[in-house]
Design an enzyme around this catalytic site. Structure first.
Site, PDB file in Angstrom:
ATOM      1  N   ASP A 120       0.874  -1.185  -0.213  1.00 27.51           N
ATOM      2  CA  ASP A 120       0.147   0.068  -0.095  1.00 27.51           C
ATOM      3  C   ASP A 120       0.831   1.114  -0.235  1.00 27.51           C
ATOM      4  O   ASP A 120       1.922   1.171  -0.019  1.00 27.51           O
ATOM      5  CB  ASP A 120      -1.000  -0.074   1.128  1.00 27.51           C
ATOM      6  CG  ASP A 120      -2.592   0.521   0.993  1.00 27.51           C
ATOM      7  OD1 ASP A 120      -2.583   1.368  -0.041  1.00 27.51           O
ATOM      8  OD2 ASP A 120      -3.311   0.104   1.695  1.00 27.51           O
TER       9      ASP A 120
ATOM     10  N   ASP B 177      -0.531  -1.426  -5.068  1.00 30.13           N
ATOM     11  CA  ASP B 177      -1.675  -0.431  -4.774  1.00 30.13           C
ATOM     12  C   ASP B 177      -1.194   1.084  -4.417  1.00 30.13           C
ATOM     13  O   ASP B 177      -0.834   1.071  -3.309  1.00 30.13           O
ATOM     14  CB  ASP B 177      -2.377  -0.812  -3.518  1.00 30.13           C
ATOM     15  CG  ASP B 177      -3.734  -0.163  -3.064  1.00 30.13           C
ATOM     16  OD1 ASP B 177      -3.765   0.795  -3.865  1.00 30.13           O
ATOM     17  OD2 ASP B 177      -4.413  -0.575  -2.415  1.00 30.13           O
TER      18      ASP B 177
ATOM     19  N   TRP C 169      -6.435   9.639 -15.762  1.00 35.08           N
ATOM     20  CA  TRP C 169      -5.705   9.564 -16.854  1.00 35.08           C
ATOM     21  C   TRP C 169      -4.808  11.090 -17.064  1.00 35.08           C
ATOM     22  O   TRP C 169      -4.187  11.221 -17.932  1.00 35.08           O
ATOM     23  CB  TRP C 169      -6.586   9.412 -18.438  1.00 35.08           C
ATOM     24  CG  TRP C 169      -7.752  10.448 -18.239  1.00 35.08           C
ATOM     25  CD1 TRP C 169      -7.791  11.604 -18.784  1.00 35.08           C
ATOM     26  CD2 TRP C 169      -9.166   9.882 -17.849  1.00 35.08           C
ATOM     27  NE1 TRP C 169      -9.008  12.147 -18.661  1.00 35.08           N
ATOM     28  CE2 TRP C 169      -9.850  11.098 -17.756  1.00 35.08           C
ATOM     29  CE3 TRP C 169      -9.594   9.055 -17.176  1.00 35.08           C
ATOM     30  CZ2 TRP C 169     -11.126  11.204 -17.509  1.00 35.08           C
ATOM     31  CZ3 TRP C 169     -10.862   9.043 -16.730  1.00 35.08           C
ATOM     32  CH2 TRP C 169     -11.663   9.941 -16.944  1.00 35.08           C
TER      33      TRP C 169
ATOM     34  N   GLU D 219       0.272  10.307 -11.001  1.00 33.95           N
ATOM     35  CA  GLU D 219       0.551   8.844 -10.574  1.00 33.95           C
ATOM     36  C   GLU D 219      -0.307   7.950 -11.544  1.00 33.95           C
ATOM     37  O   GLU D 219      -1.708   8.026 -11.730  1.00 33.95           O
ATOM     38  CB  GLU D 219       0.148   8.437  -9.133  1.00 33.95           C
ATOM     39  CG  GLU D 219       0.130   6.976  -8.813  1.00 33.95           C
ATOM     40  CD  GLU D 219       1.269   6.481  -9.053  1.00 33.95           C
ATOM     41  OE1 GLU D 219       2.249   6.837  -9.634  1.00 33.95           O
ATOM     42  OE2 GLU D 219       1.021   5.253  -9.125  1.00 33.95           O
TER      43      GLU D 219
ATOM     44  N   ASP E 183     -10.270   3.037  -4.324  1.00 36.76           N
ATOM     45  CA  ASP E 183     -11.171   2.084  -3.884  1.00 36.76           C
ATOM     46  C   ASP E 183     -12.463   1.947  -4.115  1.00 36.76           C
ATOM     47  O   ASP E 183     -12.907   3.080  -4.191  1.00 36.76           O
ATOM     48  CB  ASP E 183     -11.141   2.198  -2.063  1.00 36.76           C
ATOM     49  CG  ASP E 183      -9.700   1.814  -1.613  1.00 36.76           C
ATOM     50  OD1 ASP E 183      -8.780   1.326  -2.189  1.00 36.76           O
ATOM     51  OD2 ASP E 183      -9.507   1.777  -0.286  1.00 36.76           O
TER      52      ASP E 183
END
Ligand SMILES: *[C@@H]1O[C@H](CO)[C@@H](O)[C@H](O)[C@H]1NC(C)=O
Ligand SMILES: *[C@@H]1O[C@H](CO)[C@@H](O)[C@H](O)[C@H]1NC(C)=O
Ligand SMILES: *[C@@H]1O[C@H](CO)[C@@H](O)[C@H](O)[C@H]1NC(C)=O
Ligand SMILES: *[C@@H]1O[C@H](CO)[C@@H](O)[C@H](O)[C@H]1NC(C)=O
Ligand SMILES: *[C@@H]1O[C@H](CO)[C@@H](O)[C@H](O)[C@H]1NC(C)=O
Length: 407
Positions: A145, A177, A187, A191, A209
């Site tokens: 994570d 993740d 997009w 990141e 999530d």
């Protein structure tokens, strides 16, 4: 003497966790997070693991039993990550051995930052040590994570972990993740996991999530599909490396049967990891029916490892197609609205001539529909429901999916 992992790391300084021979099809299993969050101990987990064996879930492929956050308890005097011994009286190695004795695999969690998302000890600066600790515990799957992690730190730690896992010599599925760093519009975000993760991770989250509500996972799917179509990400997925739209919410929250069925079907069409998150101790027969549909699971687990694509976007319905081994194609006809609709698959949607004959099977009705040419109409598809078909070549005809594969 240098520890073994250090020597291996030097010998293989450019090796990532990939080519580790695992996750050749999308990983399937169960995770503590979606229902139990931080409220679990070994007793709960033993009960749930037993249910997975008894209900036949492990036989269907759900073998990864993943502990998410909240198991950590700081570090010992040697800097070694400690587990909460009250929570895990058998110890982590003992717990892993118990899972292996049931024919299951042991999944664990850590965060790339100094702290995990729930404020426990993270792995920043301890990547090689912690990878070795996990290998010593016989871990088979690790989710990394990204809480308490800047983009700069993420750039360092995710590739580093991949090398650290490789250096242990133990094949461990590497699940990346970075959802906390992904913006609302993936997009346009800084990141972009699909830019760096495919050569480094076995699976990587592509967006935020999901929550156990229709609007949440449909929005997530829409964003994933937009991103995937825009960037042609469906062609990136392959055996050993899969896009991950998040763990399943089937049987969690207030989703209806049709919504849950659609959720499960579309994850299978996308070759997504199928990680259950419901409390298996309190499960309706409808939920069990959905997650044990072997024909839909087979679409997800197809050895070709290809991800499906949306081939038609309608106002009230979408059509998805996924190439399968042997020249077959899976097609999902998805009703996105709250009234019944007829959904027509036209052979032209798949790039086929109208005269082409295909054998159809309905994978939720478990029924052969016989040979068809030109088009197929699913009548009155239930509100928010889905029809999943398998189209197979008829004898003497060439494989069906060359066009899907070439685009
Ligand atoms: C480590 O990387 C090498 C080179 O890619 C690969 O052959 C090997 O299987 C990997 N081992 C593990 C455990 O990931
Ligand atoms: C360890 O687990 C026990 C039982 O679940 C819990 O009460 C305790 O708070 C945990 N300790 C830490 C340090 O989180
Ligand atoms: C990590 O958490 C600590 C303690 O809350 C904080 O001081 C630090 O700034 C955080 N680092 C990042 C990168 O978020
Ligand atoms: C992180 O890496 C990406 C390339 O993957 C680069 O574009 C970006 O500038 C880096 N960000 C930081 C803060 O280092
Ligand atoms: C299927 O597509 C063809 C070519 O675009 C079109 O001529 C035909 O009318 C369509 N058939 C149906 C049933 O929609």
């Amino acid at each position: 003497m240098l520890p073994a992992f250090f020597l291996l790391a030097v010998a293989c300084s450019a090796c990532y966790a990939l080519d580790n021979g695992v996750a050749l099809t999308p990983p399937m299993g169960w995770s503590t997070w979606n229902t139990l969050a931080c409220d679990y101990d070994e007793g709960d987990l033993r009960e749930i693991a037993d249910i997975m064996v008894k209900t036949g879930l492990t036989k269907l492929g759900y073998v990864y039993f993943n502990i998410d956050d909240c198991w950590e308890d700081g570090r010992d005097a040697n800097g070694r990550l400690r587990y909460n011994a009250t929570q895990f009286p058998s110890g982590m190695h003992g717990w892993g051995q118990h899972l292996h004795s049931l024919g299951m695999k042991f999944g664990i969690y850590t965060s790339s930052g100094q702290y995990t998302c729930s404020g426990f000890e993270g792995s920043w600066g301890h990547e090689f040590e912690d990878a070795q600790t996990f290998a010593d515990w016989e871990v088979d799957f690790m989710k990394l994570d990204c809480c308490n992690t800047s983009v700069e730190m993420k750039n360092v730690s995710y590739p580093k972990w991949s090398k650290a896992l490789n250096a242990t010599g133990r094949p461990i599925v590497y699940s990346c993740d970075t959802d906390e760093l992904i913006g609302i519009f993936p997009w346009t975000n800084e990141e972009r996991p699909w830019d760096w993760a495919p050569p480094v991770c076995n699976m990587w989250r592509t967006w935020k999530d999901i929550k156990p509500y229709w609007w949440s996972w449909t929005m997530n799917l829409a964003f994933n599909i937009e991103t995937w179509d825009l960037l042609d990400l469906s062609t990136i997925a392959k055996p050993g490396a899969f896009n991950d739209p998040d763990m399943l919410e089937v049987g969690v929250g207030e989703m209806t049967y049709e919504e849950s069925k659609s959720h499960f079907s579309l994850w299978a069409m996308m070759a997504a990891p199928l990680i259950l998150g419901n409390d298996l101790r309190h499960m309706t027969t409808e939920t069990l029916d959905i997650i044990t549909n072997a024909e839909v699971i087979a679409i997800d687990q197809d050895p070709l490892g290809r991800q499906g694509r949306r081939v038609l976007q309608g106002i009230d319905s979408d059509i998805y197609a996924k190439p399968l081994v042997g020249g077959a194609i899976a097609v999902a006809l998805w009703n996105k609205v709250d009234y019944p609709v007829d959904i027509t698959l036209n052979w032209s949607d798949l790039g086929f001539a109208p005269a082409k004959t295909m054998a159809l099977r309905d994978l939720w009705a478990h029924r052969d529909l016989g040979p068809h040419t030109q088009s197929y109409t699913a009548k009155a598809v239930a509100p928010t429901g889905v029809v999943v078909l398998k189209l197979s070549p008829v004898p003497g005809q060439p494989p069906l999916h060359h066009l899907l594969l070439s685009t």
